[in-house]
Design an enzyme around this catalytic site. Sequence first.
Site, PDB file in Angstrom:
ATOM      1  N   PRO A  11      59.331  21.796  47.571  1.00 38.44           N
ATOM      2  CG  PRO A  11      56.842  21.391  46.565  1.00 38.44           C
ATOM      3  CD  PRO A  11      57.938  20.784  47.445  1.00 38.44           C
ATOM      4  CG  ASN A  12      58.102  26.643  45.257  1.00 36.43           C
ATOM      5  OD1 ASN A  12      58.687  27.091  44.006  1.00 36.43           O
ATOM      6  ND2 ASN A  12      56.864  26.147  45.264  1.00 36.43           N
ATOM      7  CE1 TYR A  24      56.498  29.562  54.188  1.00 39.46           C
ATOM      8  CE2 TYR A  24      56.403  31.203  52.163  1.00 39.46           C
ATOM      9  CZ  TYR A  24      55.978  30.261  53.036  1.00 39.46           C
ATOM     10  OH  TYR A  24      54.895  29.554  52.376  1.00 39.46           O
ATOM     11  CG  ASN A  75      58.652  22.611  55.557  1.00 36.49           C
ATOM     12  OD1 ASN A  75      57.696  22.230  54.804  1.00 36.49           O
ATOM     13  ND2 ASN A  75      59.261  23.811  55.633  1.00 36.49           N
ATOM     14  CB  ALA A  78      53.026  23.094  47.774  1.00 41.07           C
ATOM     15  CG  HIS A  81      49.082  21.656  52.188  1.00 43.21           C
ATOM     16  ND1 HIS A  81      48.881  21.491  53.437  1.00 43.21           N
ATOM     17  CD2 HIS A  81      49.883  22.497  51.885  1.00 43.21           C
ATOM     18  CE1 HIS A  81      49.763  22.552  54.110  1.00 43.21           C
ATOM     19  NE2 HIS A  81      50.447  23.245  52.890  1.00 43.21           N
ATOM     20  CD  GLU A  99      53.104  17.524  58.753  1.00 46.93           C
ATOM     21  OE1 GLU A  99      52.971  16.555  59.018  1.00 46.93           O
ATOM     22  OE2 GLU A  99      52.769  18.385  58.030  1.00 46.93           O
ATOM     23  CG  HIS A 101      54.116  22.705  58.008  1.00 43.80           C
ATOM     24  ND1 HIS A 101      54.343  22.492  56.851  1.00 43.80           N
ATOM     25  CD2 HIS A 101      53.801  21.840  58.621  1.00 43.80           C
ATOM     26  CE1 HIS A 101      53.964  21.197  56.481  1.00 43.80           C
ATOM     27  NE2 HIS A 101      53.508  20.984  57.654  1.00 43.80           N
ATOM     28  CB  ILE A 102      59.089  28.046  58.068  1.00 39.25           C
ATOM     29  CG1 ILE A 102      60.041  27.036  57.853  1.00 39.25           C
ATOM     30  CG2 ILE A 102      59.297  29.466  58.472  1.00 39.25           C
ATOM     31  CD1 ILE A 102      60.589  27.433  56.295  1.00 39.25           C
ATOM     32  NE  ARG A 108      50.599  30.937  55.065  1.00 42.41           N
ATOM     33  CZ  ARG A 108      51.707  30.502  54.084  1.00 42.41           C
ATOM     34  NH1 ARG A 108      52.671  29.608  54.608  1.00 42.41           N
ATOM     35  NH2 ARG A 108      51.793  30.861  52.939  1.00 42.41           N
TER      36      ARG A 108
HETATM   37  O1  CA2 Z   1      55.189  27.076  56.402  1.00 40.76           O
HETATM   38  C1  CA2 Z   1      55.935  26.016  55.813  1.00 40.76           C
HETATM   39  O2  CA2 Z   1      57.101  25.688  56.101  1.00 40.76           O
HETATM   40  C2  CA2 Z   1      55.276  25.313  54.653  1.00 40.76           C
HETATM   41  O3  CA2 Z   1      55.483  24.194  54.261  1.00 40.76           O
HETATM   42  C3  CA2 Z   1      55.931  26.201  53.249  1.00 40.76           C
HETATM   43  C4  CA2 Z   1      55.246  25.863  51.805  1.00 40.76           C
HETATM   44  C5  CA2 Z   1      53.828  26.000  52.306  1.00 40.76           C
HETATM   45  O4  CA2 Z   1      53.224  25.556  50.832  1.00 40.76           O
HETATM   46  C6  CA2 Z   1      53.125  25.271  53.124  1.00 40.76           C
HETATM   47  O5  CA2 Z   1      51.985  25.290  53.081  1.00 40.76           O
HETATM   48  C7  CA2 Z   1      53.740  25.639  54.550  1.00 40.76           C
HETATM   49  C8  CA2 Z   1      55.835  26.806  50.744  1.00 40.76           C
HETATM   50  C9  CA2 Z   1      57.465  26.782  50.823  1.00 40.76           C
HETATM   51  C10 CA2 Z   1      57.698  27.798  49.783  1.00 40.76           C
HETATM   52  O6  CA2 Z   1      58.596  28.782  50.583  1.00 40.76           O
HETATM   53  C11 CA2 Z   1      59.223  29.740  49.890  1.00 40.76           C
HETATM   54  C12 CA2 Z   1      59.954  30.434  50.566  1.00 40.76           C
HETATM   55  C13 CA2 Z   1      60.428  31.556  50.345  1.00 40.76           C
HETATM   56  C14 CA2 Z   1      59.732  32.211  48.969  1.00 40.76           C
HETATM   57  C15 CA2 Z   1      58.920  31.631  48.420  1.00 40.76           C
HETATM   58  C16 CA2 Z   1      58.547  30.316  48.826  1.00 40.76           C
END
Ligand code: CA2
Length: 147
Positions: A11-12, A24, A75, A78, A81, A99, A101-102, A108
């Site tokens: 998601p997102n 990101y 990836n 959210a 977790h 797996e 994560h960017i 964090r």
């Molecule tokens: O670091 C990562 O790749 C995460 O998987 C990204 C997730 C976050 O919940 C994880 O804890 C770590 C969030 C993805 C949301 O991506 C966005 C990108 C740009 C703007 C807003 C959200």
Amino acid sequence: MPKLITILNGPNLNLLGKRQPEVYGHETLDDVKRACTALAAELGYDIDFQQSNYEGGLVEMIHAARETSAAIVINPAAYTHTSVAILDALNAFDGPVGEVHISNVHKREAFRHHSYVSQRADFVIAGAGTEGYLLALRRVASLVGGM
Ligand code: CA2
């Protein structure tokens, strides 16, 4: 015929490159898809690159990969977790799972330090930016090659 690697985004991540570049980066998900497609071709693979904002959608994509794909790079965003459902689906997949994560989730908030998916993943890459997808692709390709 080239083998397939499924690359899944949670998601997102459709907002990648459009918001929060300080966390990101500036690359969009389409940029990541392009880079993954090019590297996969070099490695002799096709990719199925997908994104969903829905937990059940990701579960169904993992089920589909059981029939089509040699490996999964995921990836889970959210859902990393929170999702036992995604962990259970990955546990029903036989090939290598990477797996990604960017961001470096360990630098964090504490709630990002635990990953259900890590209980199944063969490796985890966090904090390498979008290059993490390419590193993961190389690693799953070498795991598939060595199987
Ligand atoms: O670091 C990562 O790749 C995460 O998987 C990204 C997730 C976050 O919940 C994880 O804890 C770590 C969030 C993805 C949301 O991506 C966005 C990108 C740009 C703007 C807003 C959200």
